[in-house]
Structures are given as structure tokens and as C-alpha cells.
Design an enzyme around this catalytic site. Structure first.
Site, PDB file in Angstrom:
ATOM      1  N   HIS A  40       0.846  -1.200   0.000  1.00 32.16           N
ATOM      2  CA  HIS A  40       0.000   0.000   0.000  1.00 32.16           C
ATOM      3  C   HIS A  40       0.887   1.257   0.000  1.00 32.16           C
ATOM      4  CE1 HIS A  40      -2.727  -2.933   2.221  1.00 32.16           C
ATOM      5  NE2 HIS A  40      -3.509  -2.548   1.242  1.00 32.16           N
ATOM      6  N   GLY A 150      -2.859  -1.906  -7.250  1.00 36.41           N
ATOM      7  CA  GLY A 150      -1.740  -2.851  -7.290  1.00 36.41           C
ATOM      8  C   GLY A 150      -1.946  -3.938  -8.329  1.00 36.41           C
ATOM      9  N   ARG A 190      -3.927 -10.029   4.396  1.00 36.84           N
ATOM     10  CA  ARG A 190      -4.355 -11.356   4.858  1.00 36.84           C
ATOM     11  C   ARG A 190      -3.173 -12.214   5.318  1.00 36.84           C
ATOM     12  NH1 ARG A 190      -8.689 -10.634   0.796  1.00 36.84           N
ATOM     13  NH2 ARG A 190     -10.653 -10.775   1.923  1.00 36.84           N
TER      14      ARG A 190
HETATM   15  P1  AMP Z   1      -6.528  -3.885  -0.318  1.00 33.78           P
HETATM   16  O1  AMP Z   1      -6.352  -3.067   0.923  1.00 33.78           O
HETATM   17  O2  AMP Z   1      -6.083  -5.302  -0.174  1.00 33.78           O
HETATM   18  O3  AMP Z   1      -7.892  -3.741  -0.919  1.00 33.78           O
HETATM   19  O4  AMP Z   1      -5.534  -3.287  -1.388  1.00 33.78           O
HETATM   20  C1  AMP Z   1      -5.585  -1.923  -1.724  1.00 33.78           C
HETATM   21  C2  AMP Z   1      -4.705  -1.688  -2.930  1.00 33.78           C
HETATM   22  O5  AMP Z   1      -3.367  -2.061  -2.620  1.00 33.78           O
HETATM   23  C3  AMP Z   1      -5.128  -2.532  -4.141  1.00 33.78           C
HETATM   24  O6  AMP Z   1      -4.990  -1.746  -5.315  1.00 33.78           O
HETATM   25  C4  AMP Z   1      -4.134  -3.660  -4.098  1.00 33.78           C
HETATM   26  O7  AMP Z   1      -3.900  -4.235  -5.371  1.00 33.78           O
HETATM   27  C5  AMP Z   1      -2.890  -2.947  -3.595  1.00 33.78           C
HETATM   28  N1  AMP Z   1      -1.957  -3.910  -3.024  1.00 33.78           N
HETATM   29  C6  AMP Z   1      -2.210  -4.852  -2.081  1.00 33.78           C
HETATM   30  N2  AMP Z   1      -1.112  -5.598  -1.850  1.00 33.78           N
HETATM   31  C7  AMP Z   1      -0.145  -5.132  -2.681  1.00 33.78           C
HETATM   32  C8  AMP Z   1       1.221  -5.488  -2.915  1.00 33.78           C
HETATM   33  N3  AMP Z   1       1.826  -6.482  -2.276  1.00 33.78           N
HETATM   34  N4  AMP Z   1       1.906  -4.771  -3.841  1.00 33.78           N
HETATM   35  C9  AMP Z   1       1.318  -3.765  -4.518  1.00 33.78           C
HETATM   36  N5  AMP Z   1       0.049  -3.371  -4.332  1.00 33.78           N
HETATM   37  C10 AMP Z   1      -0.686  -4.045  -3.427  1.00 33.78           C
END
Ligand code: AMP
Length: 299
Positions: A40, A150, A190
Site C-alpha cells: 500500500h 496494485g 491477509r
Molecule cells: P486492499 O487493501 O487489499 O484492498 O488493497 C488496496 C490496494 O493495494 C489494491 O490496489 C491492491 O492491489 C494494492 N496492493 C495490495 N497488496 C499489494 C502489494 N503487495 N503490492 C502492490 N500493491 C498491493
């Protein structure tokens, strides 16, 4: 509206968001579900580098969770998240209550065909409708110039690009490469469900993806045989329950053979220790990742 440590402005309503947004030049937006990590932070830093204002949303969106999924136990830590946001350069954090996003009488869903149907679309019915609906709402609320997603969630990125193109949403969608631990494990909120030993075992997903890359580099072009190279690696750990391991072109529609130079991606989803994990890599690591939507298909 409150000021958190590090100078981040915390905003909880659409009205306050409009007030902080007004009159400020290019806005970069990073939608998240919180419990932020370096992945993030990479998105936030990029948003800050390329825009005058970096806005992060933290909202665990009930609409994108299935009835048997982990909505109730999804990890949350707003104080820590605000520190990560401040350190990465975000000036505004929008963290609405579910009742603000979905007030009584809420009746609209944004639902896509095509890219949203296979893979996670099949494994998690309704998931991408929840994602597309909340992302469109957030884009309308924040009205950013650029929005950062991401590559970790490759199909989600394809769904957002398709929706933005189809609905003429005036925003530039920016895909950001996956941030990994040194072990190769893709960072994910997660992962916090897993202990250190379990996280080490979870590297089997990225090892499976690399095995598919190696088979492709060795000349294999049959989709099923490429996928088998990855499935064989997953099978080395009896804890892995694969949902899918698939080689797909940018439109996510699997073909019997892969065509070189067509920007294929290998995606995996599997359950380990009761946690559903996903990851993906380009089939050919030398492929450029297109920044824009090519005609007829999302990047
Ligand atoms: P989330 O909080 O899981 O909904 O993710 C929010 C944003 O962060 C989304 O655009 C994800 O694709 C991105 N994201 C989550 N994990 C990663 C990672 N390891 N590398 C790059 N972006 C990420």
C-alpha cells in the site's frame, strides 16, 4: 474532520471530503481496505510523487465479501494505518462508515461481464460487483486525476480499467507492481492471519508462478501444460488447496495455446491454513506492462 499524528487529515463524510478536495491541483487516489503494508505504501508514495494531493481511502467494503468470507475478522488498525499514510506522504485519509457508503435504500450495483467472469469472478460470486460499485463511488467522491491500484490484484485492475473505460470515468488508472517479501511472498493484509512458518510455506504460490515462467522460457506454449508446471509445485505442499492456476491474456479469457508477445499473465489463487491467497506474474518477465487500455481489452 480531524488531524492525526503526522499531519494527515482524517475525513469521514462526503461533505468534508469535498471541502478538503476543493481548489487543489492534481489529486492521486489510493483506495484500500486498511491494515496497510509496504505494498500500500508503494501506491501512496507513487500517488504523492505524481500529484499535489495524495488521498487514501480506508474502507472494508462489505459488498465485496461473500457470506462465508472473512469480513468480520478482516484485520483493522486505524492508528497504525494513519502512521503508514503519513510516512508515505498521504495528506488526506477518507475513512467512511458503512452507513455513509450504503445508507438505507441504497439500490445500485455496478456489474461487469467479460473480465469479471472467470477466475476470482467464478470463485467469489458477486465479489467484482462489490469492488466495481465501491470503486466507482469512491472515484465519484474523491474525483481524483489519477487512481493507483496494485498489480497484486491483477483481475481487479483489469475490472477497474474496463469499468473506467466503459463508463467514461475521467480518471487515469495507474497499475503499480507487486511488492514482495524477500522470500517472494506477495505482501497482503491477509498474510497477518498466518504465522511466520505458515508464511514461509505460502511462498509455494510464487514458486509455482515462477515454475510456469520457466516452462514458458523453455519453449512450452500449450496452456494446460504450462499450468501443470505450476500445479505440480503447488502439489508439493499438502496444505495447498488450489482454486485456480491459469495462464491468460489481458482480457482474462483463457486460450488453449499462448501466443508470444500477447502479454500473458499467470494467476494463482489457493487456500492455505484457512486463508485464501492470490498472486500473479507475467508469463514472460520481459513483457512491458501496458499503462493504458488497449482497444478491445483491458491491460
Ligand atoms: P486492499 O487493501 O487489499 O484492498 O488493497 C488496496 C490496494 O493495494 C489494491 O490496489 C491492491 O492491489 C494494492 N496492493 C495490495 N497488496 C499489494 C502489494 N503487495 N503490492 C502492490 N500493491 C498491493
Amino acid at each position: 474532520m480531524t488531524d492525526a499524528p503526522g499531519g494527515v487529515q482524517v475525513v469521514r463524510t462526503p461533505e468534508d471530503l469535498r471541502a478538503v478536495r476543493q481548489g487543489l491541483g492534481p489529486v492521486g487516489f489510493v483506495p484500500t481496505m486498511g491494515y496497510l503494508h509496504e505494498g500500500h505504501a508503494a501506491l501512496i508514495r507513487r500517488a504523492r510523487q505524481e500529484n499535489a494531493l495524495a488521498v487514501v481511502s480506508i474502507f472494508v467494503n462489505p459488498m465485496q465479501f461473500g457470506p462465508t468470507e472473512d469480513l468480520a475478522r478482516y484485520p483493522r488498525d486505524l492508528d497504525r494505518d494513519l502512521r503508514v499514510c503519513a510516512e508515505a506522504g498521504a495528506q488526506v485519509v477518507f475513512t467512511p462508515d458503512a452507513g455513509v457508503m450504503y445508507p438505507p435504500g441504497f439500490s445500485t450495483q455496478v456489474s461487469l461481464t467479460g473480465v469479471s467472469e472467470p477466475l476470482d469472478g467464478a470463485a467469489r460470486p458477486g465479489h467484482f460487483t462489490g469492488v466495481a460499485t465501491v470503486v466507482l463511488k469512491l472515484l465519484n467522491l474523491v474525483q481524483p486525476d489519477r487512481a493507483y491500484f496494485g498489480e497484486k490484484d491483477w483481475q481487479q485492475l483489469a475490472v477497474i480499467r474496463r469499468m473506467v473505460a466503459d463508463l467514461n470515468v475521467p480518471v487515469q488508472v495507474v497499475g503499480v507492481p507487486t511488492v514482495r517479501a524477500d522470500s517472494g511472498l506477495a505482501l497482503s493484509s491477509r498474510n497477518s492471519y498466518l504465522g511466520a512458518e505458515q508464511q514461509a510455506r505460502a511462498t509455494v504460490l510464487s514458486r509455482a508462478l515462477r515454475a510456469v515462467q520457466a516452462a514458458y522460457a523453455a519453449g512450452e506454449r500449450d496452456t494446460a501444460r504450462l499450468e501443470q508446471a505450476g500445479l505440480d509445485v503447488l502439489a508439493t505442499d499438502p496444505e495447498v488447496q488450489p482454486d485456480y492456476l491459469a495462464v491468460v491474456p489481458p482480457d482474462l479469457q483463457r486460450q488453449p495455446t499462448v501466443t508470444p508477445d500477447s502479454l500473458n499473465r499467470v494467476l494463482v489463487a489457493a487456500r492455505m491454513f484457512g486463508v485464501r491467497l492470490i498472486d500473479n506474474l507475467p508469463l514472460d518477465p520481459t513483457d512491458p506492462v501496458p499503462a493504458a487500455l488497449p482497444p478491445g481489452g483491458p491491460a
